[in-house]
Design an enzyme around this catalytic site. Structure first.
Site, PDB file in Angstrom:
ATOM      1  N   GLN A   1       5.797 -11.595   6.613  1.00  0.00           N
ATOM      2  CA  GLN A   1       5.139 -12.108   8.389  1.00  0.00           C
ATOM      3  C   GLN A   1       4.450 -11.534   8.874  1.00  0.00           C
ATOM      4  OE1 GLN A   1       8.439 -15.082   9.420  1.00  0.00           O
ATOM      5  NE2 GLN A   1       7.834 -16.528   7.301  1.00  0.00           N
ATOM      6  N   LYS A   2       4.753 -10.430   9.064  1.00  0.00           N
ATOM      7  CA  LYS A   2       3.524  -9.466   9.689  1.00  0.00           C
ATOM      8  C   LYS A   2       2.257  -9.703   9.653  1.00  0.00           C
ATOM      9  CE  LYS A   2       3.550  -4.702  11.178  1.00  0.00           C
ATOM     10  NZ  LYS A   2       2.556  -4.315  10.601  1.00  0.00           N
ATOM     11  N   ASP A   3       1.977  -9.639   8.750  1.00  0.00           N
ATOM     12  CA  ASP A   3       0.496  -9.603   8.632  1.00  0.00           C
ATOM     13  C   ASP A   3       0.375 -11.480   8.223  1.00  0.00           C
ATOM     14  OD1 ASP A   3      -0.683  -6.727   7.196  1.00  0.00           O
ATOM     15  OD2 ASP A   3       1.367  -7.190   6.866  1.00  0.00           O
TER      16      ASP A   3
ATOM     17  N   GLY B   1      10.500  -3.115   5.604  1.00  0.00           N
ATOM     18  CA  GLY B   1       9.985  -4.023   5.785  1.00  0.00           C
ATOM     19  C   GLY B   1      10.172  -4.308   4.264  1.00  0.00           C
ATOM     20  N   HIS B   2       9.041  -3.821   3.697  1.00  0.00           N
ATOM     21  CA  HIS B   2       9.004  -3.458   1.268  1.00  0.00           C
ATOM     22  C   HIS B   2      10.084  -3.543   1.261  1.00  0.00           C
ATOM     23  CE1 HIS B   2       5.009  -0.876   3.223  1.00  0.00           C
ATOM     24  NE2 HIS B   2       5.105  -1.706   2.469  1.00  0.00           N
TER      25      HIS B   2
ATOM     26  N   SER C   1       6.599  -0.605  10.180  1.00  0.00           N
ATOM     27  CA  SER C   1       5.309  -0.381   9.808  1.00  0.00           C
ATOM     28  C   SER C   1       4.546   1.209   9.139  1.00  0.00           C
ATOM     29  CB  SER C   1       3.835  -1.078  10.893  1.00  0.00           C
ATOM     30  OG  SER C   1       2.896  -0.662  10.057  1.00  0.00           O
TER      31      SER C   1
ATOM     32  N   MET D   1       0.997  -1.118  -0.057  1.00  0.00           N
ATOM     33  CA  MET D   1      -0.294  -0.081  -0.088  1.00  0.00           C
ATOM     34  C   MET D   1       0.852   1.126   0.463  1.00  0.00           C
ATOM     35  SD  MET D   1      -2.627  -1.137   2.278  1.00  0.00           S
ATOM     36  CE  MET D   1      -2.594  -0.622   3.717  1.00  0.00           C
ATOM     37  N   GLY D   2       2.446   1.668  -0.171  1.00  0.00           N
ATOM     38  CA  GLY D   2       2.631   1.964  -0.189  1.00  0.00           C
ATOM     39  C   GLY D   2       3.255   3.031   0.746  1.00  0.00           C
TER      40      GLY D   2
HETATM   41  P1  AMP Z   1       1.610  -3.280   3.533  1.00  0.00           P
HETATM   42  O1  AMP Z   1       2.023  -2.038   2.186  1.00  0.00           O
HETATM   43  O2  AMP Z   1       1.531  -2.586   4.730  1.00  0.00           O
HETATM   44  O3  AMP Z   1       0.439  -3.234   2.905  1.00  0.00           O
HETATM   45  O4  AMP Z   1       2.487  -4.616   3.162  1.00  0.00           O
HETATM   46  C1  AMP Z   1       2.202  -4.508   2.233  1.00  0.00           C
HETATM   47  C2  AMP Z   1       3.485  -5.985   2.150  1.00  0.00           C
HETATM   48  O5  AMP Z   1       4.568  -6.116   2.923  1.00  0.00           O
HETATM   49  C3  AMP Z   1       2.770  -7.518   3.617  1.00  0.00           C
HETATM   50  O6  AMP Z   1       2.677  -8.235   2.409  1.00  0.00           O
HETATM   51  C4  AMP Z   1       3.508  -6.488   4.225  1.00  0.00           C
HETATM   52  O7  AMP Z   1       3.383  -8.226   4.942  1.00  0.00           O
HETATM   53  C5  AMP Z   1       4.871  -6.548   4.178  1.00  0.00           C
HETATM   54  N1  AMP Z   1       5.058  -6.137   5.472  1.00  0.00           N
HETATM   55  C6  AMP Z   1       4.979  -4.706   6.036  1.00  0.00           C
HETATM   56  N2  AMP Z   1       5.590  -4.522   7.302  1.00  0.00           N
HETATM   57  C7  AMP Z   1       6.536  -5.731   6.982  1.00  0.00           C
HETATM   58  C8  AMP Z   1       7.429  -5.729   7.924  1.00  0.00           C
HETATM   59  N3  AMP Z   1       8.123  -4.885   9.170  1.00  0.00           N
HETATM   60  N4  AMP Z   1       8.671  -6.614   7.596  1.00  0.00           N
HETATM   61  C9  AMP Z   1       8.343  -7.780   6.985  1.00  0.00           C
HETATM   62  N5  AMP Z   1       7.440  -7.638   6.227  1.00  0.00           N
HETATM   63  C10 AMP Z   1       6.482  -6.350   6.242  1.00  0.00           C
END
Ligand code: AMP
Length: 287
Positions: free
Chosen positions: A157-159, A38-39, A194, A32-33
């Site tokens: 794996q965070k989600d 993490g990304h 996050s 989601m940007g």
């Molecule tokens: P989001 O942009 O928050 O929807 O996350 C996009 C992807 O990045 C999802 O697969 C999340 O699980 C992953 N993600 C988000 N935060 C982390 C993190 N701290 N470590 C690893 N992967 C992450």
């Protein structure tokens, strides 16, 4: 190399068609940007396994509830694009909501086809407090899979619940790709990265540190052979900052997602809290 920024589905499909003809392995990293380390770890993993990498950046309206943070969710597409350039991603796909769902379409199941994960997978943890959330996630991920036709898709794996649901969806619907789970990336003080951390004030961030501390305490006790879920729950509770609102702290088998009372190898300890208006999740897998 510079990544190509595309806003239209058909433009992405043109590249995919060409790459498929060349027999190239395609990786998709859905986000989601407001990209963070993490990304970055997901994109790097994708680069290591695939010939071409597509990073999608889309704040998906149908996975947000009416009182959630859809409008204020951080949108930083220029920075995200620069990061994708540095990481040598091939395409940044950043569609508008209209591009994804069509103009004048009511974003509800009266007007749109939804992919609905099984009830048992969504009637718990994040699904309990976010009704409709995982329907929205499964729907947008299916659409992204259909557009990008990846060989591999990378999820954090965070989600953990999301990852579990996506794997189940891929299996149940015979989707032709492999889901690659990637470990949680944390700040040096333990806070899981996050995009929503940007909402936290300095005091709230300090308070949020107790989330990972509580999970690490569970791990420490488990490593000392304490396996009773109630004892571990209470020990974690004692560490959590009292200004946090605990939504859930659960122990589940990471393979079956069933709740466990006795902790053993491969147990997921997952937590969700609210700090002020900000909702954060984190987890740890006990090994
Ligand atoms: P989001 O942009 O928050 O929807 O996350 C996009 C992807 O990045 C999802 O697969 C999340 O699980 C992953 N993600 C988000 N935060 C982390 C993190 N701290 N470590 C690893 N992967 C992450």
């Amino acid at each position: 190399m510079s990544a190509i920024l595309l806003n239209h589905i058909n433009d992405v499909k043109t590249y995919i068609y060409k790459w498929k003809n060349e027999n190239l392995k395609i990786g998709l990293v859905p986000t989601m940007g407001a990209l963070h380390s993490g990304h970055v770890s997901l994109i790097k993993k994708a680069k290591s396994m695939c010939d071409k990498v597509v990073v999608s950046v889309f704040v998906n309206p149908v996975q947000f509830g009416p009182n959630e943070d859809y409008d204020k969710y951080p949108r930083t597409i220029e920075k995200d694009k620069m990061l994708c350039d540095e990481l040598d991603a091939d395409i940044v796909f950043a569609p508008s909501a209209n591009e994804m769902y069509g103009e004048n379409v009511k974003l509800s199941n009266t007007d749109l086809t939804f992919v609905c994960p099984p009830y048992n997978y969504i009637d718990c943890m994040c699904g309990k407090s976010r009704p409709g959330h995982f329907d929205g996630v499964a729907t947008v991920v299916t659409k992204l899979f259909n557009i990008v036709q990846p060989d591999y898709a990378f999820f954090g794996q965070k989600d953990a619940q999301q990852l579990y649901i996506i794997k189940k969806m891929v299996k149940d619907l015979n989707m032709n790709l492999e889901i690659v789970p990637c470990p949680i990336v944390r700040e040096s003080d333990g806070l899981a990265l996050s995009s929503r951390n940007a909402y936290l004030s300095a005091d709230e961030r300090q308070c949020a540190l107790s989330i990972s501390k509580a999970l690490f305490e569970i791990e420490r006790l488990y490593n000392q052979k304490i396996t009773d879920a109630n004892i571990l729950f209470d020990s974690a509770l004692a560490i959590l900052n009292k200004n946090l609102e605990l939504e859930y702290l659960e122990f589940r088998n990471f393979d079956t997602f069933e709740k466990v009372d006795k902790i053993c190898k491969n147990t997921l300890a997952a937590i969700a809290v609210k700090i002020g208006k900000t909702r954060l999740i984190d987890n740890i897998i006990l090994g």
